[in-house]
Design a protein around this motif. Structure first.
Motif, PDB file in Angstrom:
ATOM      1  N   SER A 109       0.988  -1.259   0.258  1.00 50.67           N
ATOM      2  CA  SER A 109      -0.159  -0.186   0.068  1.00 50.67           C
ATOM      3  C   SER A 109       0.317   1.190  -0.058  1.00 50.67           C
ATOM      4  O   SER A 109       2.279   1.596   0.392  1.00 50.67           O
ATOM      5  CB  SER A 109      -1.098  -0.192   1.273  1.00 50.67           C
ATOM      6  N   SER A 110      -0.321   2.098  -0.359  1.00 49.95           N
ATOM      7  CA  SER A 110       1.003   3.530   0.167  1.00 49.95           C
ATOM      8  C   SER A 110       0.312   4.548   0.499  1.00 49.95           C
ATOM      9  O   SER A 110      -0.816   4.586   0.351  1.00 49.95           O
ATOM     10  CB  SER A 110       1.406   4.036  -1.716  1.00 49.95           C
ATOM     11  N   LYS A 111       0.694   5.867   0.948  1.00 51.67           N
ATOM     12  CA  LYS A 111       0.079   6.682   0.923  1.00 51.67           C
ATOM     13  C   LYS A 111       0.697   8.271   0.715  1.00 51.67           C
ATOM     14  O   LYS A 111       2.218   7.832   0.488  1.00 51.67           O
ATOM     15  CB  LYS A 111       0.096   6.342   2.541  1.00 51.67           C
ATOM     16  N   ASP A 112      -0.126   8.077   0.173  1.00 49.05           N
ATOM     17  CA  ASP A 112      -0.109   9.712  -0.478  1.00 49.05           C
ATOM     18  C   ASP A 112      -0.441  10.455  -0.421  1.00 49.05           C
ATOM     19  O   ASP A 112      -1.351  11.059   0.226  1.00 49.05           O
ATOM     20  CB  ASP A 112      -0.406   9.159  -1.895  1.00 49.05           C
ATOM     21  N   SER A 113      -0.035  12.118  -0.978  1.00 52.67           N
ATOM     22  CA  SER A 113      -0.324  12.953  -0.531  1.00 52.67           C
ATOM     23  C   SER A 113       0.030  14.390  -1.198  1.00 52.67           C
ATOM     24  O   SER A 113       1.106  14.283  -2.074  1.00 52.67           O
ATOM     25  CB  SER A 113      -0.077  13.816   1.006  1.00 52.67           C
ATOM     26  N   ILE A 114      -0.857  14.818  -1.812  1.00 52.12           N
ATOM     27  CA  ILE A 114      -0.605  16.011  -2.764  1.00 52.12           C
ATOM     28  C   ILE A 114      -1.039  17.336  -2.548  1.00 52.12           C
ATOM     29  O   ILE A 114      -1.988  17.519  -2.179  1.00 52.12           O
ATOM     30  CB  ILE A 114      -1.744  16.048  -4.497  1.00 52.12           C
ATOM     31  N   ASP A 115       0.019  18.305  -2.699  1.00 53.52           N
ATOM     32  CA  ASP A 115      -0.370  19.771  -2.304  1.00 53.52           C
ATOM     33  C   ASP A 115      -0.538  20.205  -3.143  1.00 53.52           C
ATOM     34  O   ASP A 115       0.252  20.655  -3.983  1.00 53.52           O
ATOM     35  CB  ASP A 115       0.931  19.889  -1.150  1.00 53.52           C
ATOM     36  N   THR A 116      -1.663  21.060  -3.513  1.00 49.30           N
ATOM     37  CA  THR A 116      -1.897  22.344  -5.166  1.00 49.30           C
ATOM     38  C   THR A 116      -3.369  23.050  -4.332  1.00 49.30           C
ATOM     39  O   THR A 116      -4.382  22.493  -3.386  1.00 49.30           O
ATOM     40  CB  THR A 116      -2.595  21.350  -6.029  1.00 49.30           C
ATOM     41  N   ASN A 117      -2.824  24.635  -4.915  1.00 47.22           N
ATOM     42  CA  ASN A 117      -3.995  24.699  -4.779  1.00 47.22           C
ATOM     43  C   ASN A 117      -4.135  25.481  -3.394  1.00 47.22           C
ATOM     44  O   ASN A 117      -4.992  26.017  -2.964  1.00 47.22           O
ATOM     45  CB  ASN A 117      -5.038  25.343  -5.458  1.00 47.22           C
ATOM     46  N   GLY A 118      -3.509  25.395  -2.479  1.00 48.47           N
ATOM     47  CA  GLY A 118      -3.740  25.726  -1.084  1.00 48.47           C
ATOM     48  C   GLY A 118      -3.898  24.566  -0.211  1.00 48.47           C
ATOM     49  O   GLY A 118      -4.420  25.240   1.076  1.00 48.47           O
ATOM     50  N   SER A 119      -4.460  23.270  -1.199  1.00 46.01           N
ATOM     51  CA  SER A 119      -5.018  22.059  -0.293  1.00 46.01           C
ATOM     52  C   SER A 119      -3.896  20.916  -0.036  1.00 46.01           C
ATOM     53  O   SER A 119      -3.674  20.809  -1.105  1.00 46.01           O
ATOM     54  CB  SER A 119      -6.911  22.181  -1.117  1.00 46.01           C
ATOM     55  N   THR A 120      -4.457  20.475   0.509  1.00 48.88           N
ATOM     56  CA  THR A 120      -3.990  19.351   0.799  1.00 48.88           C
ATOM     57  C   THR A 120      -4.209  18.111   0.810  1.00 48.88           C
ATOM     58  O   THR A 120      -6.035  17.482   1.168  1.00 48.88           O
ATOM     59  CB  THR A 120      -2.897  18.780   2.152  1.00 48.88           C
ATOM     60  N   LEU A 121      -4.576  16.853  -0.046  1.00 49.17           N
ATOM     61  CA  LEU A 121      -5.549  15.381  -0.620  1.00 49.17           C
ATOM     62  C   LEU A 121      -4.317  14.831  -0.649  1.00 49.17           C
ATOM     63  O   LEU A 121      -3.201  14.199  -0.881  1.00 49.17           O
ATOM     64  CB  LEU A 121      -5.777  15.561  -1.521  1.00 49.17           C
ATOM     65  N   ASP A 122      -5.092  13.483   0.521  1.00 52.89           N
ATOM     66  CA  ASP A 122      -4.121  12.846   1.226  1.00 52.89           C
ATOM     67  C   ASP A 122      -5.237  11.477   0.730  1.00 52.89           C
ATOM     68  O   ASP A 122      -6.363  11.515   1.034  1.00 52.89           O
ATOM     69  CB  ASP A 122      -4.189  12.889   2.897  1.00 52.89           C
ATOM     70  N   PHE A 123      -4.523  10.282   0.666  1.00 52.41           N
ATOM     71  CA  PHE A 123      -5.204   8.557   0.313  1.00 52.41           C
ATOM     72  C   PHE A 123      -4.272   7.771   0.021  1.00 52.41           C
ATOM     73  O   PHE A 123      -3.410   7.992   0.181  1.00 52.41           O
ATOM     74  CB  PHE A 123      -5.565   9.494  -1.359  1.00 52.41           C
ATOM     75  N   SER A 124      -5.086   6.860   0.213  1.00 53.11           N
ATOM     76  CA  SER A 124      -3.898   6.076  -0.069  1.00 53.11           C
ATOM     77  C   SER A 124      -3.966   4.568  -1.216  1.00 53.11           C
ATOM     78  O   SER A 124      -5.611   5.157  -1.524  1.00 53.11           O
ATOM     79  CB  SER A 124      -4.219   5.194   1.100  1.00 53.11           C
ATOM     80  N   THR A 125      -3.420   4.080  -1.494  1.00 52.92           N
ATOM     81  CA  THR A 125      -3.923   2.923  -2.311  1.00 52.92           C
ATOM     82  C   THR A 125      -3.499   1.642  -1.705  1.00 52.92           C
ATOM     83  O   THR A 125      -2.212   1.747  -0.929  1.00 52.92           O
ATOM     84  CB  THR A 125      -2.422   3.706  -3.594  1.00 52.92           C
ATOM     85  N   VAL A 151     -14.701   5.041  -4.172  1.00 53.02           N
ATOM     86  CA  VAL A 151     -15.622   6.272  -3.614  1.00 53.02           C
ATOM     87  C   VAL A 151     -15.394   6.751  -2.346  1.00 53.02           C
ATOM     88  O   VAL A 151     -15.115   8.198  -2.463  1.00 53.02           O
ATOM     89  CB  VAL A 151     -17.142   5.462  -2.913  1.00 53.02           C
ATOM     90  N   ASP A 152     -14.965   6.355  -1.370  1.00 53.20           N
ATOM     91  CA  ASP A 152     -13.931   6.843  -0.416  1.00 53.20           C
ATOM     92  C   ASP A 152     -12.453   7.318  -0.347  1.00 53.20           C
ATOM     93  O   ASP A 152     -11.799   7.001  -0.568  1.00 53.20           O
ATOM     94  CB  ASP A 152     -13.757   5.892   0.759  1.00 53.20           C
ATOM     95  N   ASN A 153     -11.936   8.131  -1.583  1.00 50.62           N
ATOM     96  CA  ASN A 153     -11.106   8.886  -2.169  1.00 50.62           C
ATOM     97  C   ASN A 153     -11.057  10.656  -1.904  1.00 50.62           C
ATOM     98  O   ASN A 153     -12.426  11.076  -2.340  1.00 50.62           O
ATOM     99  CB  ASN A 153     -10.020   8.227  -2.589  1.00 50.62           C
ATOM    100  N   PRO A 154     -10.439  11.332  -2.109  1.00 51.14           N
ATOM    101  CA  PRO A 154     -10.145  12.862  -1.739  1.00 51.14           C
ATOM    102  C   PRO A 154     -10.962  13.324  -3.321  1.00 51.14           C
ATOM    103  O   PRO A 154     -11.472  14.149  -3.042  1.00 51.14           O
ATOM    104  CB  PRO A 154      -9.405  13.068  -1.341  1.00 51.14           C
ATOM    105  N   PHE A 155     -10.670  12.467  -5.071  1.00 50.87           N
ATOM    106  CA  PHE A 155     -10.997  13.222  -5.290  1.00 50.87           C
ATOM    107  C   PHE A 155     -12.044  13.034  -5.632  1.00 50.87           C
ATOM    108  O   PHE A 155     -13.227  14.057  -6.153  1.00 50.87           O
ATOM    109  CB  PHE A 155     -10.290  12.448  -6.654  1.00 50.87           C
ATOM    110  N   ALA A 156     -13.098  11.829  -5.446  1.00 41.96           N
ATOM    111  CA  ALA A 156     -14.531  11.564  -5.322  1.00 41.96           C
ATOM    112  C   ALA A 156     -15.525  12.047  -4.675  1.00 41.96           C
ATOM    113  O   ALA A 156     -16.437  13.493  -4.887  1.00 41.96           O
ATOM    114  CB  ALA A 156     -15.080  10.429  -4.854  1.00 41.96           C
TER     115      ALA A 156
END
Length: 196
Positions: A109-125, A151-156
């Motif tokens: 598995s992985s723990k991923d993090s995207i910092d963009t436009n002042g927001s942080t999106l954390d999710f796992s794969t 369904v349970d991810n920051p993009f959705a």
């Protein structure tokens, strides 16, 4: 039926399983570290020498890439989508790999993090990788599959939020339009009654 089970067990036990050495395990850990570093530094070039010639992967979006160049194009498109000042980091956790002859099947598995436009999106794969030991003893990545919860991810969740905003704005617009029409109609009836 019992004969088939025994036959299957004999066939499986006869597979040319090689003893995984600490050196083999370390090579896969090094490959993991190279991947994490390439993502963090926004430079996939160090990965190129760790991919087999027939490398392919199914990315988080469901898109398939079949070469380093396609992987780079996918990454460039993802970075463009995330924005110019964005950053992406990943921490990969691996379960024990299965070694069969010159193939290693790894998963984790992985723990991923995207910092963009002042927001942080954390999710796992969850991921599965097939690595191949080359004649020179190096391990290379042949196939990769990465997935996340549909369904349970920051993009959705972000898409759902946007849908709610659009629905609220559309509802407000329709209510305003109905109000204007009703008001105009009521004003017309009053004018007709006054003239009438």
């Amino acid at each position: 039926m019992k004969r088939y089970i025994i036959l299957f067990a004999l066939l499986v036990s006869a597979l040319p399983v090689i003893a995984q050495t600490e050196e083999d395990k370390q090579a896969l850990r090094d490959l993991k570290a190279t991947y994490e570093s390439a993502i963090k530094n926004n430079d996939l070039t160090p990965l190129k020498k760790h991919l087999t010639e027939d490398f392919s992967a199914v990315m988080l979006t469901g898109e398939e890439v079949k070469s380093f160049d396609e992987l780079q194009a996918f990454w460039d498109k993802a970075k463009e989508y995330m924005g110019e000042d964005s950053s992406y980091s990943v921490s990969v956790s691996a379960d024990d790999s299965t070694f069969i002859d010159n193939i290693a099947i790894a998963k984790g598995s992985s723990k991923d993090s995207i910092d963009t436009n002042g927001s942080t999106l954390d999710f796992s794969t969850a991921w599965t990788a097939v690595c191949r030991k080359m004649p020179d003893g190096t391990w290379k990545l042949a196939r990769l599959q990465v997935t996340t919860h549909p369904v349970d991810n920051p993009f959705a969740k972000l898409a759902n939020k946007m849908t709610l905003w659009i629905t609220a704005m559309a509802t407000g617009f329709v209510a305003l339009l109905i109000g204007l029409i009703a008001g105009k109609r009521m004003g017309y009836k009053k004018a007709m009654a006054a003239n009438g």
